[in-house]
Design a protein around this motif. Sequence first.
Motif, PDB file in Angstrom:
ATOM      1  N   TRP A   1      -4.196  11.799   8.464  1.00 41.40           N
ATOM      2  CA  TRP A   1      -3.300  11.855   7.800  1.00 41.40           C
ATOM      3  C   TRP A   1      -2.461  11.292   6.673  1.00 41.40           C
ATOM      4  O   TRP A   1      -1.555  11.365   6.030  1.00 41.40           O
ATOM      5  CB  TRP A   1      -2.054  12.584   8.875  1.00 41.40           C
ATOM      6  CG  TRP A   1      -0.587  12.820   8.416  1.00 41.40           C
ATOM      7  CD1 TRP A   1      -0.278  13.740   8.080  1.00 41.40           C
ATOM      8  CD2 TRP A   1       0.530  11.294   7.946  1.00 41.40           C
ATOM      9  NE1 TRP A   1       1.076  13.591   7.044  1.00 41.40           N
ATOM     10  CE2 TRP A   1       1.441  12.337   7.486  1.00 41.40           C
ATOM     11  CE3 TRP A   1       0.875   9.922   9.152  1.00 41.40           C
ATOM     12  CZ2 TRP A   1       3.236  11.643   8.174  1.00 41.40           C
ATOM     13  CZ3 TRP A   1       1.430   9.594   8.729  1.00 41.40           C
ATOM     14  CH2 TRP A   1       3.198  10.090   7.870  1.00 41.40           C
ATOM     15  N   LEU A   2      -2.803  10.215   6.862  1.00 43.75           N
ATOM     16  CA  LEU A   2      -2.022   8.364   5.923  1.00 43.75           C
ATOM     17  C   LEU A   2      -2.574   8.668   4.700  1.00 43.75           C
ATOM     18  O   LEU A   2      -1.496   8.491   3.875  1.00 43.75           O
ATOM     19  CB  LEU A   2      -2.698   6.840   6.481  1.00 43.75           C
ATOM     20  CG  LEU A   2      -2.332   6.594   7.781  1.00 43.75           C
ATOM     21  CD1 LEU A   2      -2.737   5.595   8.321  1.00 43.75           C
ATOM     22  CD2 LEU A   2      -0.628   6.126   7.311  1.00 43.75           C
ATOM     23  N   VAL A   3      -3.251   9.142   4.406  1.00 44.08           N
ATOM     24  CA  VAL A   3      -4.003   9.468   2.236  1.00 44.08           C
ATOM     25  C   VAL A   3      -3.283  10.473   1.992  1.00 44.08           C
ATOM     26  O   VAL A   3      -3.560  10.473   1.132  1.00 44.08           O
ATOM     27  CB  VAL A   3      -5.539   8.409   2.779  1.00 44.08           C
ATOM     28  CG1 VAL A   3      -5.856   7.589   2.974  1.00 44.08           C
ATOM     29  CG2 VAL A   3      -5.678  10.012   3.357  1.00 44.08           C
ATOM     30  N   HIS A   4      -2.854  11.223   2.762  1.00 43.99           N
ATOM     31  CA  HIS A   4      -1.366  12.507   1.487  1.00 43.99           C
ATOM     32  C   HIS A   4      -1.485  12.124   0.381  1.00 43.99           C
ATOM     33  O   HIS A   4      -0.834  12.836  -0.151  1.00 43.99           O
ATOM     34  CB  HIS A   4      -0.786  13.240   2.749  1.00 43.99           C
ATOM     35  CG  HIS A   4       0.230  12.705   2.994  1.00 43.99           C
ATOM     36  ND1 HIS A   4       0.279  11.407   4.672  1.00 43.99           N
ATOM     37  CD2 HIS A   4       1.546  12.139   2.398  1.00 43.99           C
ATOM     38  CE1 HIS A   4       1.563  11.514   4.405  1.00 43.99           C
ATOM     39  NE2 HIS A   4       2.201  11.404   3.596  1.00 43.99           N
TER      40      HIS A   4
ATOM     41  N   LEU B   1      -7.975  14.302   6.528  1.00 41.64           N
ATOM     42  CA  LEU B   1      -8.977  13.889   5.310  1.00 41.64           C
ATOM     43  C   LEU B   1      -8.646  14.912   4.283  1.00 41.64           C
ATOM     44  O   LEU B   1      -8.414  14.928   3.036  1.00 41.64           O
ATOM     45  CB  LEU B   1     -10.062  13.246   5.041  1.00 41.64           C
ATOM     46  CG  LEU B   1      -9.722  11.324   6.325  1.00 41.64           C
ATOM     47  CD1 LEU B   1     -11.326  11.052   5.846  1.00 41.64           C
ATOM     48  CD2 LEU B   1      -9.103  10.787   5.118  1.00 41.64           C
ATOM     49  N   GLY B   2      -9.375  16.689   4.386  1.00 44.69           N
ATOM     50  CA  GLY B   2      -9.018  17.300   3.750  1.00 44.69           C
ATOM     51  C   GLY B   2      -7.394  17.403   3.031  1.00 44.69           C
ATOM     52  O   GLY B   2      -7.449  17.648   2.352  1.00 44.69           O
TER      53      GLY B   2
ATOM     54  N   VAL C   1       1.140  18.707   6.432  1.00 47.98           N
ATOM     55  CA  VAL C   1      -0.469  17.392   6.031  1.00 47.98           C
ATOM     56  C   VAL C   1      -0.114  17.846   7.829  1.00 47.98           C
ATOM     57  O   VAL C   1      -1.558  17.521   8.041  1.00 47.98           O
ATOM     58  CB  VAL C   1      -0.638  16.634   5.136  1.00 47.98           C
ATOM     59  CG1 VAL C   1      -1.122  16.187   5.442  1.00 47.98           C
ATOM     60  CG2 VAL C   1      -0.321  17.372   3.931  1.00 47.98           C
ATOM     61  N   LEU C   2       0.594  17.007   8.425  1.00 47.93           N
ATOM     62  CA  LEU C   2       0.494  17.396   9.307  1.00 47.93           C
ATOM     63  C   LEU C   2       0.393  18.035  10.473  1.00 47.93           C
ATOM     64  O   LEU C   2      -0.247  18.133  11.524  1.00 47.93           O
ATOM     65  CB  LEU C   2       1.979  16.316  10.709  1.00 47.93           C
ATOM     66  CG  LEU C   2       1.654  15.672  11.552  1.00 47.93           C
ATOM     67  CD1 LEU C   2       0.196  14.237  11.828  1.00 47.93           C
ATOM     68  CD2 LEU C   2       3.061  14.845  11.769  1.00 47.93           C
TER      69      LEU C   2
ATOM     70  N   ALA D   1      -3.068  17.277  -0.678  1.00 50.52           N
ATOM     71  CA  ALA D   1      -1.498  17.009  -0.925  1.00 50.52           C
ATOM     72  C   ALA D   1      -1.422  15.483  -2.069  1.00 50.52           C
ATOM     73  O   ALA D   1      -1.000  15.498  -2.554  1.00 50.52           O
ATOM     74  CB  ALA D   1      -1.197  16.532   0.511  1.00 50.52           C
ATOM     75  N   SER D   2      -2.691  14.758  -2.102  1.00 48.49           N
ATOM     76  CA  SER D   2      -1.972  13.596  -2.718  1.00 48.49           C
ATOM     77  C   SER D   2      -2.798  14.672  -3.951  1.00 48.49           C
ATOM     78  O   SER D   2      -1.180  13.421  -5.026  1.00 48.49           O
ATOM     79  CB  SER D   2      -3.646  13.096  -2.626  1.00 48.49           C
ATOM     80  OG  SER D   2      -3.124  11.316  -3.555  1.00 48.49           O
ATOM     81  N   ALA D   3      -3.027  15.304  -3.933  1.00 47.91           N
ATOM     82  CA  ALA D   3      -3.077  16.181  -6.340  1.00 47.91           C
ATOM     83  C   ALA D   3      -2.344  16.805  -6.264  1.00 47.91           C
ATOM     84  O   ALA D   3      -1.948  17.031  -7.487  1.00 47.91           O
ATOM     85  CB  ALA D   3      -4.440  16.485  -6.683  1.00 47.91           C
ATOM     86  N   LEU D   4      -1.405  16.979  -5.286  1.00 45.55           N
ATOM     87  CA  LEU D   4      -0.701  18.498  -5.467  1.00 45.55           C
ATOM     88  C   LEU D   4       0.308  18.489  -5.218  1.00 45.55           C
ATOM     89  O   LEU D   4       1.207  18.676  -5.959  1.00 45.55           O
ATOM     90  CB  LEU D   4      -0.902  19.668  -4.546  1.00 45.55           C
ATOM     91  CG  LEU D   4      -0.680  21.341  -4.822  1.00 45.55           C
ATOM     92  CD1 LEU D   4      -0.990  21.867  -6.052  1.00 45.55           C
ATOM     93  CD2 LEU D   4      -0.716  21.663  -3.372  1.00 45.55           C
TER      94      LEU D   4
END
Length: 492
Positions: free
Chosen positions: A315-318, A389-390, A426-427, A395-398
């Motif tokens: 979840w950290l890399v969202h 991670l998926g 995300v969680l 979420a990181s790009a959106l």
Amino acid sequence: MLAGGFTSSRGRPARSAAVVAGVLGLLLTLWASGALAERPASVSDTVITISGSTVLLGYLIVPFLSGQEDLLDPRRFAVVSGEPRKFVGAAMLAALVSVPTVAVALFSAVAASVRIDHGTHPVVAIAAALLGTVTCVAAARVALLAASVVRRPGRGALVPVSVAILTVGASVLTWLALRGVRGATRAADVLRSTPLGAAWTLGEGGVGQAVVAILTAAVLLAAWAVGFVRSGERTDAPRAQRTSQGWFVAVPRFAWSVIAARSFVYWLRDPRYLANLIGVPIGITIAVSPLLLVGVPVGTVALLPPALLALFLGWLVHNDLAHDSTAVWLHVAGGARGFSDRVGRVVPPLVLGGVIVAASVTIAMLLSERTDLLPALIGACAALFLGGLGWSSLASALAPYPAAAPGASPFEQPQRTSGFLTQLVVLLLTLAVGAPSLWWGWQAWEGEVRATASTAWIGVGIGAGVLLAGTALGSWAFEHRRTRLLDDVEAA
């Protein structure tokens, strides 16, 4: 010079830290002396070895992270004399007059007192206390000299994190030792044969342990003396840092691999990433500790941290893209494909997080009596970690949201709440991905044999599928939101 560091305005943090450390050290020492008095000698020796090893490890690590100047830097003696050899002995004696030295001396004295009460010869116990104290002081001086050469700015924020890791780790092992868990005893036996723990229980491991302890102290003292003289003789300005491509030369010449290499640098050097990477295990340990205090068996509690680690590390890399700040324009201006950006950014957390989760699963199996649950635990962790991670890659790009700027303290987050919804979604989605594996894992816990193997295959399959799908969708979002991403990240 030593006194000046505490009387100047820049020394106020040192004075405050000294008072806090002194009070905490006194309370901890008083508690330890009372707690170990009623325990068998084997248990007290285990606790002393683990605690002493942790203290010595802290003396070696913290100077590299503190960012503080050495008050007894040998180069400061250049204005007095051109021969630093004259000040080696005086500097070592001055190093003994410090709060950390008093703290470790207090710990050594209590350890010696406890060992004497349990039948150790007073001469041996006192010698162990003196040797342990000298080893810590020498280790601190060597670490400070080395840190003056390799120290990088912006690491001071990691001192609380590193100290918390050492404290929590030592506390967990100590609690396990007091409960009679064999794993803690084995850990103490291993530490007793290494330079970290050889000095604290001198006499328990025979001549070999004594030789290791004495050699450790001697080598550290010699290294400090040589380093002091060499550093004092070099008063010239530091050389300009050589530019090198580092391990970028070794990676394949593909966009995704270069992005992955750069992301690895962030994960291994940036305080924001390091704080997350090492702060999650601390938080989880603190979260499950109440279960041990209320009497839940260690074997049962040990199965929870791996699953929680997998959940939060995925979840950290969202919001990974926002941490890149304005540097993300390199990918946009250079025409990097969304696939290359997403894959390159997911490789470091996949590798580093996978190692941490695998280590936690191994430790859980050593502490738990239900080794038959290993496939189920692997499946649940795989689903949560890979699934997280998926979803985070998407979420990181959106939906990136403001994050701490590069070089800033990881504890200084922007005063905005716009990212709460992203975090929560995300969680929850990650938990939804792991729900089938967790259900089958519960069935395996209840004794369903077929559910054990099913959990492994279901967890790995679902997790890998979500990771691939999230990476693909994240690539699409990156491609179609290039200019908007620049606005979002710069606003962050």
